[in-house]
Design a protein around this motif. Structure first.
Motif, short mmCIF file in Angstrom:
data_model
loop_
_atom_site.label_atom_id
_atom_site.label_comp_id
_atom_site.label_asym_id
_atom_site.label_seq_id
_atom_site.Cartn_x
_atom_site.Cartn_y
_atom_site.Cartn_z
N ASP A 54 -73.83 44.35 -77.26
CA ASP A 54 -72.11 44.02 -77.58
C ASP A 54 -71.78 43.52 -76.26
O ASP A 54 -70.85 42.60 -76.56
CB ASP A 54 -71.58 45.44 -77.82
N LEU A 55 -72.14 43.71 -75.09
CA LEU A 55 -71.47 43.32 -73.86
C LEU A 55 -72.22 42.09 -73.13
O LEU A 55 -71.93 41.93 -72.16
CB LEU A 55 -71.12 44.56 -73.08
N GLU A 56 -73.29 41.56 -73.99
CA GLU A 56 -74.18 40.68 -73.33
C GLU A 56 -73.43 39.66 -72.81
O GLU A 56 -72.54 39.14 -73.24
CB GLU A 56 -75.21 40.22 -74.57
N GLU A 58 -71.21 39.73 -70.36
CA GLU A 58 -70.00 40.01 -70.01
C GLU A 58 -69.93 41.02 -69.05
O GLU A 58 -69.14 41.29 -67.80
CB GLU A 58 -69.12 40.86 -71.08
N VAL A 274 -71.99 50.60 -79.71
CA VAL A 274 -71.09 49.35 -79.79
C VAL A 274 -69.65 50.07 -79.69
O VAL A 274 -68.61 49.37 -78.70
CB VAL A 274 -71.21 49.01 -81.11
N SER A 278 -66.86 48.95 -76.65
CA SER A 278 -65.34 48.61 -77.05
C SER A 278 -64.41 49.34 -75.86
O SER A 278 -63.62 48.57 -75.13
CB SER A 278 -64.67 49.14 -78.20
N ALA A 281 -65.09 47.66 -72.51
CA ALA A 281 -64.32 46.17 -72.63
C ALA A 281 -62.92 46.48 -72.55
O ALA A 281 -62.27 45.65 -71.58
CB ALA A 281 -64.96 45.62 -73.87
N MET A 284 -62.39 47.13 -68.72
CA MET A 284 -62.53 45.99 -67.91
C MET A 284 -61.33 45.13 -68.06
O MET A 284 -60.78 44.82 -66.95
CB MET A 284 -63.69 45.57 -68.46
N GLU A 285 -60.91 44.81 -69.19
CA GLU A 285 -59.77 44.06 -69.43
C GLU A 285 -58.53 44.82 -68.85
O GLU A 285 -57.43 43.81 -68.47
CB GLU A 285 -59.56 43.79 -70.87
N LYS A 291 -57.24 52.99 -70.40
CA LYS A 291 -56.23 52.71 -71.07
C LYS A 291 -55.90 53.63 -72.19
O LYS A 291 -54.89 54.18 -72.25
CB LYS A 291 -56.29 51.24 -71.73
N ARG B 77 -74.23 41.68 -84.56
CA ARG B 77 -74.79 41.36 -83.27
C ARG B 77 -76.45 41.01 -83.70
O ARG B 77 -77.02 40.12 -83.15
CB ARG B 77 -74.50 42.31 -82.25
N ARG B 147 -67.21 40.98 -80.46
CA ARG B 147 -65.78 41.69 -79.79
C ARG B 147 -64.77 40.62 -79.42
O ARG B 147 -63.76 40.67 -80.06
CB ARG B 147 -66.31 42.43 -78.54
N ARG B 166 -63.26 47.63 -83.98
CA ARG B 166 -64.19 47.25 -84.92
C ARG B 166 -65.23 48.17 -85.60
O ARG B 166 -65.20 49.35 -85.11
CB ARG B 166 -65.20 46.13 -84.33
#
Lengths: 331, 252
Positions: A54-56, A58, A274, A278, A281, A284-285, A291, B77, B147, B166
């Motif tokens: 899912d984070l490929e 990134e 997955v 999330s 991610a 990271m953001e 958060k 995916r 994503r 998701r």
């Protein structure tokens, strides 16, 4: 002339070295590292697959597989070497080792960590600084909604036997079940590990459940309540007289030989990865700041049914609904 | 007398041996034939998120179109990775997924009441959502783009910045609401009715003006002969089309 050639070659070498340095800097700039500390086993690999796919492109992942002989020192060395932006902990061993690592120098700033694939993660999170996670236990409501889709009958009143300390967890489950108009009826067993008194309590509660006509029994994953001794002395003899679906959280409890569970709902490990991706991610953001510390349960599940036990217990299964089931045990 | 008996026996043995050899040759030929044909069967990869197990969709498609080699995926995916790796002849998936640059040309689209799009709703638990107050809300949706793209896609459709949770299956959207993991979930009206039929929860759907593409069939750019696949897909039984969320197929 030959001097010129030599200088030219040195120039090329320096240029190449420079390019190599630049490219490695570019890679490390683009892909920050997450350290994954995980136990051995297929479930962990599947979760990792979901997360990394899912984070490929990134994030880059550094994996440390821990076993019985892994020390806190090894974990510490790996963290020093990798300087990860975040740490993913999968399984009890990984969680315990990291907790010990944090206790060595509790004053330092720890990167955000995400806890996965262990029971009662909400409890672990309290002991690990800057952490969150996903609950591994599947709430009763998920299992019961899915059970309701496959059996020809009402699921309105469901019994559950739990130890005293799980009261908060059970209350959360009662609330979830209310949303779906299901009454979850709890029966408490003392926290002490005295097998004899636990056996008596389980028998007493199951007898009461039989009298009060519950539609199903939800069995939670508690190793203290599911010992071989308690199985043979309390659960199995009492359940023999009850022709109701028994919902479990582990596939092994569905075995026909054991003659215990009818329906199991277990986490879908890839999807759990997955779901974890999330959180990673989002963190990271947000500049590597956790958060949202709300701990969700695993959202996606796999459903397994034992048709043999259902038949023996005269539980009517809607055949068409088996299309929604991931695995059907026939024998 | 004895010599003639020996001759007869040896003839019989030879005859049996030849018969066996013949049988072996025929078996080998048949196996080869089947293998060659299966290797040549046109491949179609399918990704249509539903609540059904992928094996169930696969067997429905396979029995309707035995000449096509179907592979059904239940996650975006794995579908994308496998399509990129194997480059199957054709793919069958949702139109927004096809709109991502796969190198596949859409030839057929699903049809519902004369259109290739269906209405979408925002679903909440207990309280009605205000569709004008969605900024920074967490919206659950089935992952059909991955994503990063999902976040942009849903924010774009709802015309405001939202956080996206998701889910891999439509049934998971209900769990996002019950667990309080999402403020609302975004789903097709059709799927909402299916979800509502199996849930006792107080689910409230607010219609939006948004319409999202249904499924489509697309071919790899260099596939010249599309006849078999087109013929079979356009003639799928109603029951199978219904599994794919459409009523019929039409050419683009």
């Amino acid at each position: 002339m030959s001097n010129n050639r030599w200088i030219k070659q040195l120039g090329y070498l320096l240029f190449l070295a420079n390019m190599l340095c630049l490219s490695s800097l570019a890679v490390s700039d683009e892909l920050e590292t997450t350290l994954v500390i995980r136990g051995e086993g297929e479930s962990f690999s599947e979760v990792l697959n979901g997360m990394t796919q899912d984070l490929e492109g990134e994030l880059s992942f550094d994996i440390l597989v821990v076993g019985g002989d892994t020390t806190v020192k090894e974990v510490s060395n790996r963290i020093k070497k990798t300087s990860p932006k975040a740490i993913v902990l999968m399984g009890n061993k990984a969680i315990n080792l990291y907790q010990k690592y944090q206790s060595l120098d509790p004053g330092q700033d720890f990167p955000p960590s995400i806890l996965l694939v262990a029971l009662y993660i909400d409890q672990h999170v309290k002991n690990i600084k800057n952490s969150t996670g996903i609950l591994y236990e599947i709430p009763a409501v998920t299992a019961l909604i899915n059970l309701r889709k496959v059996i020809d009958g009402d699921i309105k009143r469901v019994g559950v036997i739990h130890r005293e300390w799980m009261k908060d967890y059970i209350n959360t489950n009662i609330q979830y079940c209310q949303t779906e108009d299901i009454e979850l009826i709890p029966a408490e067993v003392s926290n002490d590990n005295d097998t004899e008194s636990t056996e008596k309590s389980i028998k007493k509660h199951l007898k009461k459940f039989k009298k009060t006509d519950i539609d199903a029994l939800w069995v939670i994953n508690d190793s203290q309540l599911l010992t071989p001794e308690l199985f043979s002395k309390a659960w199995l003899p009492s359940l023999k007289k009850m022709n109701i679906p028994v919902v479990v959280g582990v596939e092994s409890l569905l075995s026909s030989r054991l003659n215990f569970g009818t329906f199991a709902v277990v986490p879908d490990h890839y999807s759990l990865g997955v779901q974890g991706a999330s959180i990673l991610a989002d963190t990271m953001e947000a500049g590597w700041v956790l958060k949202n510390i709300h701990i969700d349960p695993a959202i996606s599940v796999k459903k397994i049914i034992n048709l043999n036990i259902s038949k023996n217990k005269k539980i009517h299964i809607i055949e068409k609904s088996l299309d929604n089931i991931d695995s059907v045990i026939q024998q | 007398m004895i010599s003639s008996l020996i001759t007869k026996i040896s003839q019989k043995v030879l005859h049996t041996a030849f018969a066996r050899l013949r049988l072996l040759a025929i078996t080998c030929f048949l196996c080869g034939f089947i293998l060659v044909n299966s290797a040549q069967a046109e491949k179609m990869y399918v990704f249509v998120p539903t609540s059904l197990a992928p094996e169930s969709i696969e067997s429905s498609l396979q029995s309707s179109c035995p000449g096509i080699n179907f592979q059904v995926f239940d996650r975006f995916r794995t579908f994308v990775n496998q399509v990129n790796q194997d480059k199957p002849d054709s793919v069958l998936t949702l139109l927004p997924t096809l709109a991502q640059n796969f190198g596949y040309d859409t030839v057929l689209t699903g049809d519902i009441e004369g259109t290739a799009e269906e209405p979408y709703v925002l679903v909440t638990l207990h309280e009605k959502t205000d569709i004008n107050q969605l900024t920074d809300k967490t919206i659950g949706a089935v992952d059909i783009l991955g994503r990063k793209s999902m976040k942009q896609y849903i924010s774009g459709l709802l015309q405001t910045k939202v956080f996206v949770k998701r889910a891999s299956k439509t049934e998971d959207l209900l769990m996002l609401l019950i667990y309080g993991s999402a403020d609302a979930v975004f789903m097709s009206e059709n799927n909402f009715h299916k979800m509502k039929a199996k849930s006792e929860a107080n689910l409230i759907a607010v219609p939006t003006k948004i319409r999202v593409g249904v499924v489509g069939t697309a071919f790899r750019g260099d596939v010249a002969d599309k006849t078999n696949i087109l013929e079979c897909i356009t003639k799928l039984p109603k029951k199978v089309n219904s599994l794919l969320g459409i009523k019929a197929w039409r050419k683009v």
